[in-house]
Write an enzyme that holds these catalytic residues in place. Structure first.
Site, PDB file in Angstrom:
ATOM      1  N   ARG A  95       0.857  -1.182   0.000  1.00 48.45           N
ATOM      2  CA  ARG A  95       0.000   0.000   0.000  1.00 48.45           C
ATOM      3  C   ARG A  95       0.899   1.240   0.000  1.00 48.45           C
ATOM      4  O   ARG A  95       1.688   1.436   0.922  1.00 48.45           O
ATOM      5  CB  ARG A  95      -0.905  -0.013   1.237  1.00 48.45           C
ATOM      6  CG  ARG A  95      -1.731   1.228   1.322  1.00 48.45           C
ATOM      7  CD  ARG A  95      -2.705   1.311   2.481  1.00 48.45           C
ATOM      8  NE  ARG A  95      -3.211   2.670   2.450  1.00 48.45           N
ATOM      9  CZ  ARG A  95      -3.427   3.432   3.505  1.00 48.45           C
ATOM     10  NH1 ARG A  95      -3.245   2.975   4.715  1.00 48.45           N
ATOM     11  NH2 ARG A  95      -3.843   4.667   3.350  1.00 48.45           N
ATOM     12  N   HIS A 140      -3.090  10.942   0.578  1.00 52.97           N
ATOM     13  CA  HIS A 140      -2.590  10.698   1.937  1.00 52.97           C
ATOM     14  C   HIS A 140      -1.977  12.005   2.461  1.00 52.97           C
ATOM     15  O   HIS A 140      -0.777  12.104   2.684  1.00 52.97           O
ATOM     16  CB  HIS A 140      -1.579   9.548   1.948  1.00 52.97           C
ATOM     17  CG  HIS A 140      -1.359   8.928   3.296  1.00 52.97           C
ATOM     18  ND1 HIS A 140      -1.483   7.577   3.542  1.00 52.97           N
ATOM     19  CD2 HIS A 140      -1.024   9.476   4.483  1.00 52.97           C
ATOM     20  CE1 HIS A 140      -1.216   7.321   4.810  1.00 52.97           C
ATOM     21  NE2 HIS A 140      -0.933   8.472   5.413  1.00 52.97           N
ATOM     22  N   GLU A 185      -7.797   8.276   5.979  1.00 50.92           N
ATOM     23  CA  GLU A 185      -8.149   8.873   7.262  1.00 50.92           C
ATOM     24  C   GLU A 185      -8.765  10.260   7.170  1.00 50.92           C
ATOM     25  O   GLU A 185      -8.152  11.263   7.562  1.00 50.92           O
ATOM     26  CB  GLU A 185      -6.919   8.896   8.173  1.00 50.92           C
ATOM     27  CG  GLU A 185      -6.329   7.521   8.373  1.00 50.92           C
ATOM     28  CD  GLU A 185      -5.269   7.490   9.453  1.00 50.92           C
ATOM     29  OE1 GLU A 185      -4.862   8.556   9.923  1.00 50.92           O
ATOM     30  OE2 GLU A 185      -4.864   6.386   9.828  1.00 50.92           O
ATOM     31  N   ASN A 328      -8.149   1.857   9.535  1.00 51.43           N
ATOM     32  CA  ASN A 328      -6.830   2.076  10.121  1.00 51.43           C
ATOM     33  C   ASN A 328      -7.039   2.132  11.623  1.00 51.43           C
ATOM     34  O   ASN A 328      -7.806   2.977  12.107  1.00 51.43           O
ATOM     35  CB  ASN A 328      -6.237   3.414   9.671  1.00 51.43           C
ATOM     36  CG  ASN A 328      -5.911   3.430   8.188  1.00 51.43           C
ATOM     37  OD1 ASN A 328      -6.112   2.439   7.485  1.00 51.43           O
ATOM     38  ND2 ASN A 328      -5.402   4.538   7.715  1.00 51.43           N
ATOM     39  N   TYR A 330      -5.213   1.848  15.661  1.00 56.79           N
ATOM     40  CA  TYR A 330      -4.010   1.753  16.490  1.00 56.79           C
ATOM     41  C   TYR A 330      -4.312   1.557  17.970  1.00 56.79           C
ATOM     42  O   TYR A 330      -3.590   0.857  18.654  1.00 56.79           O
ATOM     43  CB  TYR A 330      -3.162   3.029  16.344  1.00 56.79           C
ATOM     44  CG  TYR A 330      -2.522   3.168  14.978  1.00 56.79           C
ATOM     45  CD1 TYR A 330      -3.228   3.690  13.899  1.00 56.79           C
ATOM     46  CD2 TYR A 330      -1.209   2.757  14.767  1.00 56.79           C
ATOM     47  CE1 TYR A 330      -2.643   3.810  12.639  1.00 56.79           C
ATOM     48  CE2 TYR A 330      -0.625   2.871  13.504  1.00 56.79           C
ATOM     49  CZ  TYR A 330      -1.339   3.398  12.454  1.00 56.79           C
ATOM     50  OH  TYR A 330      -0.767   3.498  11.210  1.00 56.79           O
ATOM     51  N   GLU A 397      -4.254  -0.172   8.029  1.00 54.79           N
ATOM     52  CA  GLU A 397      -3.087   0.226   8.830  1.00 54.79           C
ATOM     53  C   GLU A 397      -3.245  -0.290  10.243  1.00 54.79           C
ATOM     54  O   GLU A 397      -4.350  -0.263  10.794  1.00 54.79           O
ATOM     55  CB  GLU A 397      -2.958   1.759   8.943  1.00 54.79           C
ATOM     56  CG  GLU A 397      -2.284   2.422   7.799  1.00 54.79           C
ATOM     57  CD  GLU A 397      -2.155   3.933   7.999  1.00 54.79           C
ATOM     58  OE1 GLU A 397      -1.994   4.388   9.150  1.00 54.79           O
ATOM     59  OE2 GLU A 397      -2.230   4.640   6.988  1.00 54.79           O
TER      60      GLU A 397
END
Ligand code: PNW
Length: 505
Positions: A95, A140, A185, A328, A330, A397
């Site tokens: 990616r 991005h 995002e 994505n 985290y 991600e």
């Protein structure tokens, strides 16, 4: 499904633990990067200035270590090394993102930079040579400064500019790129860059610019999707999606009904802001979001809410415009109660939520916002399944930051524990997850953190002009995982004493 269950049962018997280790047939693995974070060559071969060039050059104090993306990992010149590293790890896909200002220096399609096209063609050829599929992000975060000067994502004209840029990319590269991501995002773009100063262009129009941005961005995404769907899909046969990020919110006290309700509100404000318009039957922004902002706006004496709901035309036009749900993820944060978060500006998205947030107690990373909370990931994925009608999901991600140690046990443990939760929700809850993407290939320009927070599988020594890449232990871990499609169990991947102290990260 039946075969998945058998594989899962085998894994339990095989390992002797009540834990799944084997990924389902067809599950794919990849690594992600982004143009501005790795390419460098910021003003070379016709590339024009983007918003991150402008921020890091004119306000270097806003970058933690004063670095910038001028050279970054020099992937513009060293892309073959990157591709070799990907092949060494053994991933299925790569990616990466296209730099808009490298391809279209004016931001518009009046001039196409041949060197920009050449660079991405060379990268695509190198990937094809190693049988690595490209998964390509159109945007991005590195908006051409020329378009920012016209208001950037707060300007509705961006819908046309983004469609024109996508059109060019589909036409030039679509014969080889079969998987597209429109936006990376949207929350970070709209809230952090327009509603705050955490990302470039750091407009900090809290409570206003963020909502203008989401209006434009969701429409631009939909137009790009429809263009691909109608004009390119019939011949190129690819897929197109959006990648939405979330900090997942949980109640600090799961028994506290008010906190439980507020966590749901916060998740609607964070993930639902962009997911609800695209992935629900009803479409449009989440009801609670529309209502809360309307109430706040009224209290502020405004004639109209700061967040405008889409009209029927746009509700329909935006709904259903993503082949997959790209996530994505985290970390998880907590909701501790009702009220105005002490860190909220006025007005602001955070104040509009009406809840107080805090970091969850847990293992640290090098990033202030990132704590290791694997169970939060599982809860979030189950919530996505139930909130969005069981969509096919790609994790686009997931990753962990430290200060750059080669024996990166903390990173390996993070991957292992988060992947283990993915297996749990696939096998126990039937969440339809099809692929997983590591953030990131090598230590790179981590936006306002510069090079002070490192997420890479490869260490990059930025003090050495040849920018050597050195594999960390996590490369070994991933090499084995990609070869076996199973979570590695060996002791050599386990940290001798856990957790590492912050000073050892
Ligand atoms: C992502 N959060 O940003 C970006 O897509 C990458 O470019 C970036 O390098 C990577 O994650 C690591 O930061 C995020 O607060 C920034 O939850 C913040 C959050 C999530 C993602």
């Amino acid at each position: 499904m039946a075969s998945a269950i058998i594989i899962a049962l085998l894994a339990i018997t095989h390992s002797g633990l009540a834990q799944y280790t084997k990924f389902p047939e067809g599950f794919t693995f990849g690594v992600a990067t982004a143009a501005h974070q790795i390419e460098g060559a910021w003003n070379v071969s016709g590339k024009s200035e983007n918003v991150w060039d402008r921020l890091s050059h004119t306000r270097p104090w806003m970058i933690a270590d004063g670095t910038n993306g001028d050279v970054a990992c020099d992937s513009y010149n060293r892309y073959q090394e990157d591709v070799d590293a990907l092949a060494h790890i053994g991933v299925d896909f790569y990616r990466f993102s296209l730099s808009w200002s490298r391809i279209l220096p004016t931001g518009r399609v009046d001039f196409v930079n041949p060197d920009g096209i050449r660079y991405y063609n060379a990268l695509l050829d190198a990937l094809a040579e190693k049988n690595i599929e490209p998964l390509v992000t159109l945007f991005h975060w590195d908006l051409p400064q020329t378009l920012q000067d016209l208001g950037g994502w707060a300007n509705p004209k961006m819908i046309d500019y983004f469609r024109d840029y996508s059109d060019l990319c589909f036409r030039e590269f679509g014969d080889r790129i079969k998987s597209w991501i429109t936006f990376n995002e949207p929350y970070e773009i709209c809230e952090d860059a327009y509603g705050d100063d955490k990302k470039a262009p750091a407009i900090d129009s809290h409570g206003v610019g963020n909502y203008l941005c989401s209006d434009t961005l969701l429409k631009a995404h939909a137009e790009s999707y429809h263009l691909y769907n109608e004009t390119y899909r019939p011949t190129q046969n690819g897929r197109i999606q959006i990648s939405i990020n979330s900090i997942w919110y949980e109640p600090a006290d799961p028994e506290n009904a008010e906190q439980v309700a507020l966590a749901e509100v916060a998740n609607q404000f964070k993930f639902g802001w962009f997911a609800h318009p695209i992935f629900t039957e009803a479409g449009g922004y989440p009801t609670v979001m529309v209502e809360n902002v309307a109430l706040q706006s009224k209290a502020e004496g405004l004639p109209k809410p700061r967040l405008e709901q889409f009209d029927d035309y746009w509700i329909k036009r935006i709904r259903g415009t993503s082949d997959f749900l790209g996530i994505n993820h985290y970390t998880t944060h907590l909701i501790t109660g009702a009220g105005v978060d002490p860190i909220a500006k006025s007005p602001s998205w955070l104040k509009d939520i009406g809840a107080v947030t805090s970091l969850k107690v847990g293992t640290d990373s090098a990033s202030e916002w990132l704590r290791v909370v694997p169970t939060g990931f599982a809860n979030f994925l189950r919530w996505c399944k139930s909130s969005y009608n069981d969509p096919p999901i790609y994790i686009t991600e997931n990753g962990f930051s430290d200060r750059g140690t080669l024996l990166d046990y903390g990173r390996i443990k993070y991957f292992n524990d988060y992947l283990s939760e993915i297996l749990n929700v696939i096998y126990d809850d039937g969440v339809n997850i099809l692929g997983y993407t590591i953030w990131t290939l090598m230590d790179n320009f981590e936006w306002r953190a510069g090079f002070s927070e490192r997420f890479g599988l490869y260490k990059v020594d930025i003090t050495d002009p040849s920018l050597p890449r050195t594999p960390k232990l996590s490369v070994e871990y991933w090499k084995q995982l990609c070869a076996t499609r199973e979570l590695p169990q060996e002791d050599r991947f386990k940290e001798p004493a856990l957790p590492l102290k912050k000073s050892e990260l």
